[in-house]
Write a protein that holds these residues in place. Structure first.
Motif, short mmCIF file in Angstrom:
data_model
loop_
_atom_site.label_atom_id
_atom_site.label_comp_id
_atom_site.label_asym_id
_atom_site.label_seq_id
_atom_site.Cartn_x
_atom_site.Cartn_y
_atom_site.Cartn_z
N ILE A 185 -3.72 -7.50 -3.67
CA ILE A 185 -2.49 -7.19 -2.95
C ILE A 185 -1.29 -7.80 -3.67
O ILE A 185 -0.24 -7.17 -3.81
CB ILE A 185 -2.57 -7.65 -1.48
CG1 ILE A 185 -3.72 -6.92 -0.76
CG2 ILE A 185 -1.25 -7.42 -0.76
CD1 ILE A 185 -3.64 -5.40 -0.78
N TRP A 215 1.24 -1.72 5.20
CA TRP A 215 -0.01 -2.02 4.50
C TRP A 215 -1.14 -1.39 5.29
O TRP A 215 -1.38 -1.74 6.44
CB TRP A 215 -0.15 -3.53 4.44
CG TRP A 215 -1.35 -4.09 3.79
CD1 TRP A 215 -2.37 -3.44 3.17
CD2 TRP A 215 -1.66 -5.47 3.70
NE1 TRP A 215 -3.29 -4.32 2.69
CE2 TRP A 215 -2.88 -5.59 3.00
CE3 TRP A 215 -1.05 -6.63 4.13
CZ2 TRP A 215 -3.47 -6.81 2.74
CZ3 TRP A 215 -1.65 -7.84 3.87
CH2 TRP A 215 -2.84 -7.92 3.17
N GLY A 240 -5.94 -1.24 1.12
CA GLY A 240 -4.96 -1.50 0.09
C GLY A 240 -3.92 -0.42 -0.10
O GLY A 240 -3.17 -0.45 -1.07
N MET A 255 -0.43 1.06 0.29
CA MET A 255 0.85 0.42 0.53
C MET A 255 1.95 1.46 0.51
O MET A 255 1.92 2.38 -0.32
CB MET A 255 1.15 -0.64 -0.54
CG MET A 255 0.06 -1.68 -0.73
SD MET A 255 -0.10 -2.81 0.65
CE MET A 255 1.19 -3.96 0.28
N ARG A 276 -10.55 -7.49 -1.86
CA ARG A 276 -9.14 -7.77 -1.63
C ARG A 276 -8.82 -9.26 -1.73
O ARG A 276 -7.69 -9.65 -1.58
CB ARG A 276 -8.72 -7.28 -0.24
CG ARG A 276 -8.88 -5.79 -0.06
CD ARG A 276 -7.85 -5.03 -0.88
NE ARG A 276 -8.13 -3.62 -0.84
CZ ARG A 276 -8.68 -2.94 -1.84
NH1 ARG A 276 -9.03 -3.54 -2.94
NH2 ARG A 276 -8.90 -1.65 -1.74
#
Length: 58
Positions: free
Chosen positions: A37, A5, A9, A11, A32
């Motif tokens: 997420i 992560w 944001g 990923m 966030r």
């Protein structure tokens, strides 16, 4: 599954059983704390992985 992560944001998901690597990016200025997420994880779990298991488009 393994994941990393990043700031804002980003990923990286690795799903060895499916020989699948997924990278997601997000707007680094976006909030966030509103479930963002969790939504990314749901996209992977409920969309991308399901499609890969069914032999969806690559």
């Amino acid at each position: 599954m393994r994941f990393a992560w990043g700031y804002g944001g980003q990923m990286l998901f690795i799903v060895p059983d499916l020989k699948l690597t997924v990278v997601m990016t997000s707007d680094s200025s976006g909030a966030r704390d509103n479930g963002h997420i969790a939504a990314l994880h749901a996209l992977l779990d409920d969309g991308i992985v399901v499609a890969a298991e069914r032999g969806g488009a690559t």
